[in-house]
Design a protein around this motif. Sequence first.
Motif, PDB file in Angstrom:
ATOM      1  N   ARG A 110     -25.611 -26.854 107.778  1.00 14.85           N
ATOM      2  CA  ARG A 110     -25.011 -26.897 109.113  1.00 14.85           C
ATOM      3  C   ARG A 110     -25.927 -26.280 110.160  1.00 14.85           C
ATOM      4  N   GLN A 111     -26.798 -25.356 109.721  1.00 10.03           N
ATOM      5  CA  GLN A 111     -27.755 -24.740 110.634  1.00 10.03           C
ATOM      6  C   GLN A 111     -28.978 -25.624 110.852  1.00 10.03           C
ATOM      7  N   GLY A 112     -29.063 -26.713 110.105  1.00 10.52           N
ATOM      8  CA  GLY A 112     -30.219 -27.584 110.209  1.00 10.52           C
ATOM      9  C   GLY A 112     -31.399 -27.130 109.374  1.00 10.52           C
ATOM     10  N   ARG A 113     -31.172 -26.195 108.457  1.00 10.76           N
ATOM     11  CA  ARG A 113     -32.269 -25.652 107.650  1.00 10.76           C
ATOM     12  C   ARG A 113     -32.380 -26.341 106.293  1.00 10.76           C
ATOM     13  N   LEU A 114     -31.411 -27.169 105.958  1.00  9.45           N
ATOM     14  CA  LEU A 114     -31.486 -28.015 104.775  1.00  9.45           C
ATOM     15  C   LEU A 114     -31.226 -29.450 105.203  1.00  9.45           C
ATOM     16  N   GLY A 115     -31.694 -30.378 104.386  1.00  6.44           N
ATOM     17  CA  GLY A 115     -31.439 -31.783 104.667  1.00  6.44           C
ATOM     18  C   GLY A 115     -30.253 -32.268 103.868  1.00  6.44           C
ATOM     19  N   PHE A 116     -30.485 -33.233 103.014  1.00  2.65           N
ATOM     20  CA  PHE A 116     -29.408 -33.803 102.198  1.00  2.65           C
ATOM     21  C   PHE A 116     -28.809 -32.745 101.281  1.00  2.65           C
ATOM     22  N   TYR A 117     -27.480 -32.683 101.246  1.00  2.00           N
ATOM     23  CA  TYR A 117     -26.828 -31.750 100.318  1.00  2.00           C
ATOM     24  C   TYR A 117     -25.477 -32.281  99.879  1.00  2.00           C
ATOM     25  N   ALA A 118     -25.233 -32.245  98.554  1.00  3.92           N
ATOM     26  CA  ALA A 118     -23.956 -32.665  97.972  1.00  3.92           C
ATOM     27  C   ALA A 118     -23.260 -31.430  97.407  1.00  3.92           C
ATOM     28  N   PRO A 119     -22.136 -30.998  97.993  1.00  7.65           N
ATOM     29  CA  PRO A 119     -21.431 -29.793  97.537  1.00  7.65           C
ATOM     30  C   PRO A 119     -21.020 -29.855  96.069  1.00  7.65           C
ATOM     31  N   THR A 120     -20.957 -28.680  95.435  1.00  9.58           N
ATOM     32  CA  THR A 120     -20.673 -28.601  93.993  1.00  9.58           C
ATOM     33  C   THR A 120     -19.445 -27.764  93.645  1.00  9.58           C
ATOM     34  N   ALA A 121     -18.844 -27.077  94.618  1.00 10.13           N
ATOM     35  CA  ALA A 121     -17.708 -26.194  94.313  1.00 10.13           C
ATOM     36  C   ALA A 121     -16.602 -26.970  93.614  1.00 10.13           C
ATOM     37  N   GLY A 122     -16.097 -26.407  92.528  1.00  7.04           N
ATOM     38  CA  GLY A 122     -15.072 -27.042  91.728  1.00  7.04           C
ATOM     39  C   GLY A 122     -15.629 -27.658  90.458  1.00  7.04           C
TER      40      GLY A 122
ATOM     41  N   ASP B 283     -34.989 -29.093  76.007  1.00  8.94           N
ATOM     42  CA  ASP B 283     -34.264 -30.320  76.325  1.00  8.94           C
ATOM     43  C   ASP B 283     -34.626 -30.813  77.725  1.00  8.94           C
ATOM     44  N   TRP B 284     -34.359 -32.081  77.955  1.00  6.72           N
ATOM     45  CA  TRP B 284     -34.641 -32.696  79.259  1.00  6.72           C
ATOM     46  C   TRP B 284     -33.355 -32.876  80.048  1.00  6.72           C
ATOM     47  N   VAL B 285     -33.395 -32.516  81.324  1.00  5.89           N
ATOM     48  CA  VAL B 285     -32.255 -32.680  82.215  1.00  5.89           C
ATOM     49  C   VAL B 285     -32.612 -33.738  83.255  1.00  5.89           C
ATOM     50  N   VAL B 286     -31.786 -34.781  83.309  1.00  3.59           N
ATOM     51  CA  VAL B 286     -32.037 -35.902  84.227  1.00  3.59           C
ATOM     52  C   VAL B 286     -30.850 -35.952  85.194  1.00  3.59           C
ATOM     53  N   PRO B 287     -30.981 -35.318  86.352  1.00  5.70           N
ATOM     54  CA  PRO B 287     -29.822 -35.103  87.234  1.00  5.70           C
ATOM     55  C   PRO B 287     -29.557 -36.223  88.233  1.00  5.70           C
ATOM     56  N   GLY B 288     -28.313 -36.267  88.680  1.00  6.47           N
ATOM     57  CA  GLY B 288     -27.973 -37.014  89.869  1.00  6.47           C
ATOM     58  C   GLY B 288     -28.137 -36.086  91.057  1.00  6.47           C
ATOM     59  N   TYR B 289     -27.850 -36.567  92.249  1.00  5.09           N
ATOM     60  CA  TYR B 289     -28.113 -35.758  93.441  1.00  5.09           C
ATOM     61  C   TYR B 289     -27.181 -34.553  93.585  1.00  5.09           C
ATOM     62  N   ARG B 290     -26.042 -34.522  92.869  1.00  3.91           N
ATOM     63  CA  ARG B 290     -25.154 -33.365  92.940  1.00  3.91           C
ATOM     64  C   ARG B 290     -25.504 -32.315  91.884  1.00  3.91           C
ATOM     65  N   ASP B 291     -26.486 -32.630  91.051  1.00  2.00           N
ATOM     66  CA  ASP B 291     -26.749 -31.796  89.885  1.00  2.00           C
ATOM     67  C   ASP B 291     -27.950 -30.871  90.033  1.00  2.00           C
ATOM     68  N   VAL B 292     -28.192 -30.424  91.242  1.00  2.00           N
ATOM     69  CA  VAL B 292     -29.286 -29.482  91.484  1.00  2.00           C
ATOM     70  C   VAL B 292     -29.063 -28.151  90.756  1.00  2.00           C
ATOM     71  N   PRO B 293     -27.829 -27.622  90.660  1.00  2.00           N
ATOM     72  CA  PRO B 293     -27.649 -26.357  89.934  1.00  2.00           C
ATOM     73  C   PRO B 293     -28.173 -26.394  88.502  1.00  2.00           C
ATOM     74  N   GLN B 294     -27.973 -27.499  87.802  1.00  2.00           N
ATOM     75  CA  GLN B 294     -28.432 -27.561  86.418  1.00  2.00           C
ATOM     76  C   GLN B 294     -29.946 -27.446  86.309  1.00  2.00           C
ATOM     77  N   ILE B 295     -30.674 -28.103  87.213  1.00  2.00           N
ATOM     78  CA  ILE B 295     -32.132 -28.042  87.102  1.00  2.00           C
ATOM     79  C   ILE B 295     -32.663 -26.700  87.596  1.00  2.00           C
ATOM     80  N   ILE B 296     -31.917 -26.024  88.454  1.00  2.00           N
ATOM     81  CA  ILE B 296     -32.306 -24.662  88.838  1.00  2.00           C
ATOM     82  C   ILE B 296     -32.185 -23.742  87.625  1.00  2.00           C
ATOM     83  N   TRP B 297     -31.057 -23.834  86.915  1.00  2.00           N
ATOM     84  CA  TRP B 297     -30.873 -22.991  85.739  1.00  2.00           C
ATOM     85  C   TRP B 297     -31.797 -23.416  84.602  1.00  2.00           C
ATOM     86  N   HIS B 298     -32.338 -24.615  84.682  1.00  2.00           N
ATOM     87  CA  HIS B 298     -33.282 -25.059  83.657  1.00  2.00           C
ATOM     88  C   HIS B 298     -34.699 -24.615  83.979  1.00  2.00           C
TER      89      HIS B 298
END
Length: 370
Positions: free
Chosen positions: A70-82, A98-113
């Motif tokens: 909302r501040q314009g400091r990120l571009g595309f973002y898909a919320p993950t709460a819930g 293991d290999w993680v092949v994410p969709g656009y909402r799955d950024v948390p998984q690749i961060i933890w990977h």
Amino acid sequence: MASKKKTPFDSVKVLEQIEEKFEMFQILNEEGKVVNEDAMPELSDEQLQELMSRMVYTRILDQRSISLNRQGRLGFYAPTAGQEASQIASHYALEKEDWVVPGYRDVPQIIWHGLPLAQAFLFSRGHFQGNNSPEGVNVLPPQIIIGAQYVQTAGIALGLKKRGKDTVAITYTGDGGSSQGDFYEGINFAGSYNAPAIFVVQNNQFAISTPRDKQTKGKTIAQKAVSAGIPGILVDGMDPLAVYAATREARDRAVAGEGPTLIETLCYRYGPHTMAGDDPTRYRTDDMDTEWEKKDPLVRFRKFLEEKGLWNEEKENEVIEKAKEEIKAAIKEADDTPKQKVTDLMEIMYEEMPYNLNEQYEIYKEKESK
């Protein structure tokens, strides 16, 4: 009135019998009580605390990412709460190799990977460095094309099998993704080659604004595994223990040479589909939101851990403060990253520049030097 023609088989009954088999797998109910003791995964107290920490951290990351967008400091973002139980608990069942092949909402998984948080922010901004994973971090960039990651995962999994690796490839899509041709091609290909893949469909009830019951006439998405000849399971996607147990079982089967699994996680996204103008109040009711808020995976797991004396407000606040500090440092690192140039993109696209681009390259290089 014409009588109904008698047939030698009852295809409707066969379908009903199949659909009845796909009951929702659950370990923790909404009150955080164990309702399936026999299915409890073998996790130590420390592992249970770590899983909760990651879920809390991810919820804070989601809140801060929405604010940064909302501040314009990120571009595309898909919320993950819930969807923390669906995403984080499934990832927690994996191994580093293991290999993680994410969709656009799955950024948390690749961060933890292992993807650095600053690079995740750069991905959101469209910076090429956001897709430059560190050596040894087995992730692909988040896929924007709906369902395409399913075909990629089938290929990666087959490659792992041919190389004799005791590892798996896991991918994620939403209920809308299960309507794509790539979804069927991916699970069918992996099944045919008995490839070590885990296909997760996070059924968060809506593909943008299209409700799940408009996606398919099937009673469940999990039952679509039958058509590919692979196991499928319907899981309470708000229950981290059930998601972990289902994913771990799928992984154990895969590395044992028993092929892929399709996992449908019933969950809910509390926010909009993406921050690009979606308004969920136009297609979701307050009653629906309230109903799913009672199933919040963090609340459920918190109650379970507090009952065991493994969690308290102090521990949670520590995680929250750590998340805020690391997010602040990561966004600064992203801000300090040199802006990408046209010549950067040309250089990383080709090992050897094609002759027809050499002239354009020199033109842009001169412009960028001024």
